[in-house]
Design a protein around this motif. Structure first.
Motif, PDB file in Angstrom:
ATOM      1  N   VAL A  19       0.839  -1.205   0.000  1.00 20.33           N
ATOM      2  CA  VAL A  19       0.000   0.000   0.000  1.00 20.33           C
ATOM      3  C   VAL A  19       0.872   1.252   0.000  1.00 20.33           C
ATOM      4  O   VAL A  19       0.646   2.185  -0.781  1.00 20.33           O
ATOM      5  CB  VAL A  19      -0.977   0.001   1.205  1.00 20.33           C
ATOM      6  N   VAL A  20       1.891   1.293   0.846  1.00 20.02           N
ATOM      7  CA  VAL A  20       2.788   2.455   0.905  1.00 20.02           C
ATOM      8  C   VAL A  20       3.497   2.647  -0.438  1.00 20.02           C
ATOM      9  O   VAL A  20       3.606   3.759  -0.943  1.00 20.02           O
ATOM     10  CB  VAL A  20       3.802   2.313   2.066  1.00 20.02           C
ATOM     11  N   SER A  21       3.956   1.553  -1.039  1.00 15.61           N
ATOM     12  CA  SER A  21       4.626   1.638  -2.343  1.00 15.61           C
ATOM     13  C   SER A  21       3.672   2.133  -3.423  1.00 15.61           C
ATOM     14  O   SER A  21       4.052   2.950  -4.265  1.00 15.61           O
ATOM     15  CB  SER A  21       5.180   0.270  -2.751  1.00 15.61           C
ATOM     16  N   ALA A  22       2.433   1.652  -3.411  1.00 14.23           N
ATOM     17  CA  ALA A  22       1.445   2.086  -4.415  1.00 14.23           C
ATOM     18  C   ALA A  22       1.157   3.583  -4.273  1.00 14.23           C
ATOM     19  O   ALA A  22       1.098   4.310  -5.266  1.00 14.23           O
ATOM     20  CB  ALA A  22       0.158   1.276  -4.281  1.00 14.23           C
ATOM     21  N   VAL A  58       7.490  -1.467 -14.676  1.00 13.18           N
ATOM     22  CA  VAL A  58       8.437  -1.094 -13.614  1.00 13.18           C
ATOM     23  C   VAL A  58       7.678  -0.657 -12.365  1.00 13.18           C
ATOM     24  O   VAL A  58       7.997  -1.079 -11.248  1.00 13.18           O
ATOM     25  CB  VAL A  58       9.394   0.020 -14.098  1.00 13.18           C
ATOM     26  N   ALA A  59       6.654   0.184 -12.548  1.00 15.60           N
ATOM     27  CA  ALA A  59       5.861   0.653 -11.402  1.00 15.60           C
ATOM     28  C   ALA A  59       5.214  -0.524 -10.688  1.00 15.60           C
ATOM     29  O   ALA A  59       5.190  -0.579  -9.451  1.00 15.60           O
ATOM     30  CB  ALA A  59       4.802   1.647 -11.861  1.00 15.60           C
ATOM     31  N   GLY A  60       4.707  -1.459 -11.451  1.00 16.79           N
ATOM     32  CA  GLY A  60       4.086  -2.642 -10.857  1.00 16.79           C
ATOM     33  C   GLY A  60       5.062  -3.430  -9.998  1.00 16.79           C
ATOM     34  O   GLY A  60       4.732  -3.858  -8.889  1.00 16.79           O
ATOM     35  N   ARG A  61       6.260  -3.595 -10.485  1.00 14.77           N
ATOM     36  CA  ARG A  61       7.257  -4.342  -9.709  1.00 14.77           C
ATOM     37  C   ARG A  61       7.670  -3.565  -8.467  1.00 14.77           C
ATOM     38  O   ARG A  61       7.916  -4.149  -7.428  1.00 14.77           O
ATOM     39  CB  ARG A  61       8.445  -4.677 -10.580  1.00 14.77           C
ATOM     40  N   VAL A  62       7.725  -2.234  -8.584  1.00 16.79           N
ATOM     41  CA  VAL A  62       8.069  -1.414  -7.416  1.00 16.79           C
ATOM     42  C   VAL A  62       6.962  -1.524  -6.368  1.00 16.79           C
ATOM     43  O   VAL A  62       7.225  -1.727  -5.189  1.00 16.79           O
ATOM     44  CB  VAL A  62       8.276   0.068  -7.824  1.00 16.79           C
ATOM     45  N   ILE A  63       5.715  -1.395  -6.818  1.00 13.57           N
ATOM     46  CA  ILE A  63       4.587  -1.463  -5.894  1.00 13.57           C
ATOM     47  C   ILE A  63       4.553  -2.814  -5.183  1.00 13.57           C
ATOM     48  O   ILE A  63       4.363  -2.890  -3.972  1.00 13.57           O
ATOM     49  CB  ILE A  63       3.252  -1.221  -6.639  1.00 13.57           C
ATOM     50  N   LEU A  64       4.737  -3.870  -5.938  1.00 12.30           N
ATOM     51  CA  LEU A  64       4.643  -5.220  -5.375  1.00 12.30           C
ATOM     52  C   LEU A  64       5.945  -5.693  -4.749  1.00 12.30           C
ATOM     53  O   LEU A  64       5.990  -6.777  -4.185  1.00 12.30           O
ATOM     54  CB  LEU A  64       4.203  -6.214  -6.454  1.00 12.30           C
ATOM     55  N   MET A  65       6.982  -4.864  -4.856  1.00 11.61           N
ATOM     56  CA  MET A  65       8.302  -5.224  -4.339  1.00 11.61           C
ATOM     57  C   MET A  65       8.707  -6.607  -4.853  1.00 11.61           C
ATOM     58  O   MET A  65       9.253  -7.423  -4.122  1.00 11.61           O
ATOM     59  CB  MET A  65       8.306  -5.175  -2.818  1.00 11.61           C
ATOM     60  N   ASP A  66       8.320  -6.870  -6.094  1.00  9.19           N
ATOM     61  CA  ASP A  66       8.634  -8.123  -6.752  1.00  9.19           C
ATOM     62  C   ASP A  66       8.059  -9.328  -6.015  1.00  9.19           C
ATOM     63  O   ASP A  66       8.576 -10.423  -6.089  1.00  9.19           O
ATOM     64  CB  ASP A  66      10.156  -8.263  -6.936  1.00  9.19           C
ATOM     65  N   THR A  67       6.973  -9.083  -5.265  1.00  9.86           N
ATOM     66  CA  THR A  67       6.298 -10.167  -4.556  1.00  9.86           C
ATOM     67  C   THR A  67       5.271 -10.779  -5.499  1.00  9.86           C
ATOM     68  O   THR A  67       4.274 -10.140  -5.811  1.00  9.86           O
ATOM     69  CB  THR A  67       5.577  -9.617  -3.304  1.00  9.86           C
ATOM     70  N   PRO A  68       5.483 -11.994  -5.954  1.00  5.54           N
ATOM     71  CA  PRO A  68       4.595 -12.559  -6.974  1.00  5.54           C
ATOM     72  C   PRO A  68       3.371 -13.267  -6.400  1.00  5.54           C
ATOM     73  O   PRO A  68       3.036 -14.350  -6.819  1.00  5.54           O
ATOM     74  CB  PRO A  68       5.514 -13.537  -7.697  1.00  5.54           C
ATOM     75  N   ALA A  72      -0.995  -9.505  -3.085  1.00  3.72           N
ATOM     76  CA  ALA A  72      -0.192  -8.287  -3.219  1.00  3.72           C
ATOM     77  C   ALA A  72      -0.596  -7.541  -4.485  1.00  3.72           C
ATOM     78  O   ALA A  72      -0.720  -6.314  -4.480  1.00  3.72           O
ATOM     79  CB  ALA A  72       1.296  -8.624  -3.238  1.00  3.72           C
ATOM     80  N   GLY A  73      -0.822  -8.254  -5.567  1.00  8.79           N
ATOM     81  CA  GLY A  73      -1.257  -7.622  -6.820  1.00  8.79           C
ATOM     82  C   GLY A  73      -2.621  -6.976  -6.688  1.00  8.79           C
ATOM     83  O   GLY A  73      -2.835  -5.853  -7.136  1.00  8.79           O
ATOM     84  N   ILE A  74      -3.551  -7.686  -6.059  1.00  7.53           N
ATOM     85  CA  ILE A  74      -4.897  -7.146  -5.858  1.00  7.53           C
ATOM     86  C   ILE A  74      -4.840  -5.921  -4.951  1.00  7.53           C
ATOM     87  O   ILE A  74      -5.482  -4.905  -5.219  1.00  7.53           O
ATOM     88  CB  ILE A  74      -5.829  -8.232  -5.273  1.00  7.53           C
ATOM     89  N   LEU A  75      -4.057  -6.000  -3.895  1.00  7.22           N
ATOM     90  CA  LEU A  75      -3.911  -4.890  -2.966  1.00  7.22           C
ATOM     91  C   LEU A  75      -3.284  -3.676  -3.653  1.00  7.22           C
ATOM     92  O   LEU A  75      -3.748  -2.546  -3.480  1.00  7.22           O
ATOM     93  CB  LEU A  75      -3.067  -5.330  -1.765  1.00  7.22           C
ATOM     94  N   GLY A  76      -2.251  -3.888  -4.468  1.00  7.51           N
ATOM     95  CA  GLY A  76      -1.606  -2.796  -5.200  1.00  7.51           C
ATOM     96  C   GLY A  76      -2.564  -2.132  -6.172  1.00  7.51           C
ATOM     97  O   GLY A  76      -2.682  -0.898  -6.217  1.00  7.51           O
TER      98      GLY A  76
END
Length: 179
Positions: A19-22, A58-68, A72-76
């Motif tokens: 959430v903070v990253s998004a 890139v933004a997606g990976r930053v938001i998810l911190m590369d957590t697959p 995490a994707g739904i939350l982002g």
């Protein structure tokens, strides 16, 4: 079964970090578009579209911190949509709208191209000419007003009829223009 559990596993610390990253990446993009102008994201060329797709990745990976993981994707995504709705609602208030959105910029006033407006809109004369041609303009004298809109498009109002003040809205014409 372990793969299924791993797919849906996310700790509360990871959720907060997503959430903070998004929120952070959303405001960084908002700031960059504000600084560089709406033209950055409007009327994308093929190259621009590819860059936008790469920026999104890139933004997606930053938001998810590369957590697959799916949560995490739904939350982002949920956080980004919530921010978009919130900023959209804030934009309904005049004071907040002035902060969030660019003001319209006059590019042509009473048949005269305004170089200061072109600079402010980060536009060249060739790009203005292209926009005028797309609007069916054959001569610059046909243009009463051409405005670079906050969405990055150019509105063209032709000479020949008085322009209603309600249509102009927050557009500020030059002091020497016909109004």
């Amino acid at each position: 079964m372990d793969a299924f559990i791993t797919l849906f596993a996310i700790s509360w610390q990871e959720a907060v970090a997503v959430v903070v990253s998004a929120v952070a990446i959303y405001f960084v993009f908002l700031l960059l578009v504000r600084l560089l102008g709406a033209r950055v994201i409007s009327q994308l060329s093929t190259f621009d579209a590819l860059v936008a797709i790469m920026l999104g990745a890139v933004a997606g990976r930053v938001i998810l911190m590369d957590t697959p993981v799916l949560p995490a994707g739904i939350l982002g995504l949920g956080t980004l949509f919530l921010l978009e709705v919130t900023i959209g609602q804030l934009g309904r208030h005049a004071r907040a709208d002035r902060i969030i959105n660019e003001r319209p910029i006059v590019l042509v006033d009473a048949g005269e191209v305004l170089d200061a407006g072109l600079r402010q809109a980060h536009m060249s004369r060739d790009e203005l000419a292209s926009s005028l041609r797309l609007a069916g303009v054959r001569q610059i004298s046909e243009v009463e007003l051409a405005v670079f809109e906050p969405n990055g498009r150019v509105s063209v109002l032709r000479t020949g009829a008085t322009i209603d003040a309600e249509v102009l809205g927050s557009v500020r014409r030059t002091p020497n223009s016909r109004q």
